[in-house]
Design a protein around this motif. Structure first.
Motif, short mmCIF file in Angstrom:
data_model
loop_
_atom_site.label_atom_id
_atom_site.label_comp_id
_atom_site.label_asym_id
_atom_site.label_seq_id
_atom_site.Cartn_x
_atom_site.Cartn_y
_atom_site.Cartn_z
N ALA A 137 0.81 -1.22 0.00
CA ALA A 137 0.00 0.00 0.00
C ALA A 137 0.84 1.27 0.00
CB ALA A 137 -0.92 -0.01 1.22
N ASN A 138 2.11 1.13 0.35
CA ASN A 138 2.93 2.34 0.52
C ASN A 138 4.23 2.33 -0.28
OD1 ASN A 138 1.51 3.83 2.93
ND2 ASN A 138 1.57 1.66 3.47
N PHE A 139 4.36 1.39 -1.20
CA PHE A 139 5.62 1.29 -1.94
C PHE A 139 5.69 2.38 -3.01
CE2 PHE A 139 8.83 -0.71 -4.67
CZ PHE A 139 9.76 -1.06 -3.71
N VAL A 140 6.80 3.06 -3.07
CA VAL A 140 7.01 4.14 -4.05
C VAL A 140 8.16 3.73 -4.96
CG1 VAL A 140 7.66 6.56 -4.32
CG2 VAL A 140 6.21 5.86 -2.40
N THR A 141 7.92 3.78 -6.24
CA THR A 141 8.98 3.35 -7.17
C THR A 141 9.84 4.51 -7.66
OG1 THR A 141 7.39 3.49 -8.98
CG2 THR A 141 7.70 1.33 -7.97
N THR A 142 9.21 5.67 -7.83
CA THR A 142 10.00 6.82 -8.33
C THR A 142 9.67 8.07 -7.51
OG1 THR A 142 8.29 7.43 -9.93
CG2 THR A 142 10.05 5.95 -10.71
N GLN A 143 10.58 9.01 -7.59
CA GLN A 143 10.36 10.31 -6.94
C GLN A 143 11.09 11.37 -7.75
OE1 GLN A 143 11.01 10.55 -2.67
NE2 GLN A 143 11.89 12.59 -2.91
N LYS A 144 10.50 12.56 -7.79
CA LYS A 144 11.14 13.62 -8.59
C LYS A 144 12.35 14.16 -7.84
CE LYS A 144 7.29 15.02 -11.45
NZ LYS A 144 7.67 14.02 -12.44
N ASN A 145 13.42 14.38 -8.57
CA ASN A 145 14.60 14.98 -7.96
C ASN A 145 14.51 16.50 -8.07
OD1 ASN A 145 15.20 15.60 -10.59
ND2 ASN A 145 16.94 14.18 -10.76
N ALA A 146 15.56 17.19 -7.66
CA ALA A 146 15.54 18.66 -7.63
C ALA A 146 15.33 19.24 -9.01
CB ALA A 146 16.84 19.17 -7.03
N THR A 198 14.43 6.54 -9.83
CA THR A 198 13.98 5.31 -9.17
C THR A 198 14.39 5.31 -7.69
OG1 THR A 198 14.21 4.11 -11.25
CG2 THR A 198 14.15 2.78 -9.22
N VAL A 199 13.43 5.02 -6.81
CA VAL A 199 13.75 4.93 -5.38
C VAL A 199 13.38 3.56 -4.79
CG1 VAL A 199 13.72 7.40 -4.89
CG2 VAL A 199 11.57 6.10 -4.80
N LYS A 257 20.00 -6.59 5.47
CA LYS A 257 19.81 -6.99 4.07
C LYS A 257 18.33 -7.23 3.79
CE LYS A 257 24.05 -8.10 2.22
NZ LYS A 257 24.47 -7.90 0.85
N PHE A 258 17.67 -7.93 4.72
CA PHE A 258 16.25 -8.24 4.57
C PHE A 258 15.44 -6.94 4.52
CE2 PHE A 258 12.16 -9.14 6.82
CZ PHE A 258 11.57 -9.88 5.81
N ALA A 259 15.74 -6.03 5.44
CA ALA A 259 14.99 -4.77 5.49
C ALA A 259 15.20 -3.97 4.21
CB ALA A 259 15.44 -3.96 6.71
N ARG A 260 16.43 -3.89 3.75
CA ARG A 260 16.71 -3.13 2.51
C ARG A 260 16.04 -3.79 1.32
NH1 ARG A 260 18.27 1.51 4.75
NH2 ARG A 260 20.23 1.38 5.89
N SER A 261 15.99 -5.12 1.31
CA SER A 261 15.37 -5.80 0.18
C SER A 261 13.87 -5.51 0.11
CB SER A 261 15.60 -7.32 0.26
OG SER A 261 14.83 -7.88 1.29
#
Ligand code: SF4
Length: 191
Positions: A135-144, A150-151, A175-179
């Motif tokens: 429900a909260n996964f974000v794939t991209t975000q605008k940079n400056a 891609t995030v 590793k698990f958390a980052r994955s």
């Protein structure tokens, strides 16, 4: 026997040998009974104190399924046989009649706890993690500059490490958390 201060220092400085001790009034039987008080028939195992990030090592002695003694592990380069008062109370983790031995769960809106099995707890936790992440996964975000980058992350879940975890466990947990895309990965020792 009259003992002067100089005489006392001379005797005690002799390395607490049997002769010196006897002259100071200590009897050999008394020393021997001190040795007998050691828990000779107890099963000993080593552990790491879970209370703080110092990570002191301890020897835990168990007799008849009950912890009867906890003391610092002399071989530990961290605490060298010592324990603070909190570490010395470690036996309460096992012996306290208030110790929780089953998973307790309080549902949203419920006014009390209920006991659930470890299997159900782990399945529920996994389901909550998936639901929250999806429900909260974000794939991209605008940079400056206004470009999408891609995030692949979620800020809806945090991970907290604890002092009882060792380097290898924390390496795997991180590793698990980052994955999963977590960015809030912290440890008790830093807060
Ligand atoms: S014995 Fe005391 S200092 Fe050592 S890890 Fe436990 S709480 Fe920390």
């Amino acid at each position: 026997m009259e003992l002067t201060r100089r005489g006392f220092l001379k005797l005690s400085g002799a390395g607490l040998g049997g002769l010196a001790l006897s002259q100071l009034g200590f009897s050999t039987p008394a020393l021997a009974s001190g040795g007998d008080l050691r828990i000779l028939t107890a099963t000993e195992s080593t552990t790491v104190c879970p209370y703080c990030s110092v990570g002191c090592s301890a020897i835990v002695s168990v007799m008849n399924g009950k912890v009867v003694n906890v003391e610092g592990l002399a071989e530990s380069p961290i605490n060298r046989g010592t324990l603070c008062s909190k570490g010395n109370s470690l036996f309460q983790v096992s012996n306290s009649d208030r110790r929780l031995q089953k998973v307790r769960f309080r549902d949203a809106g419920a006014d009390g706890w209920k006991e659930i099995s470890w299997e159900k707890a782990i399945e529920d936790i996994a389901a909550y993690i998936k639901e929250t992440r999806d429900a909260n996964f974000v794939t991209t975000q605008k940079n400056a500059a206004g470009n999408d980058v891609t995030v692949n992350r979620t800020k809806a879940i945090a991970n907290m490490g604890g002092a009882a975890l060792d380097n290898e466990e924390l390496h795997l947990i991180a590793k698990f958390a980052r994955s999963l895309g977590l960015v809030y990965v912290e440890h008790q020792a830093r807060i």
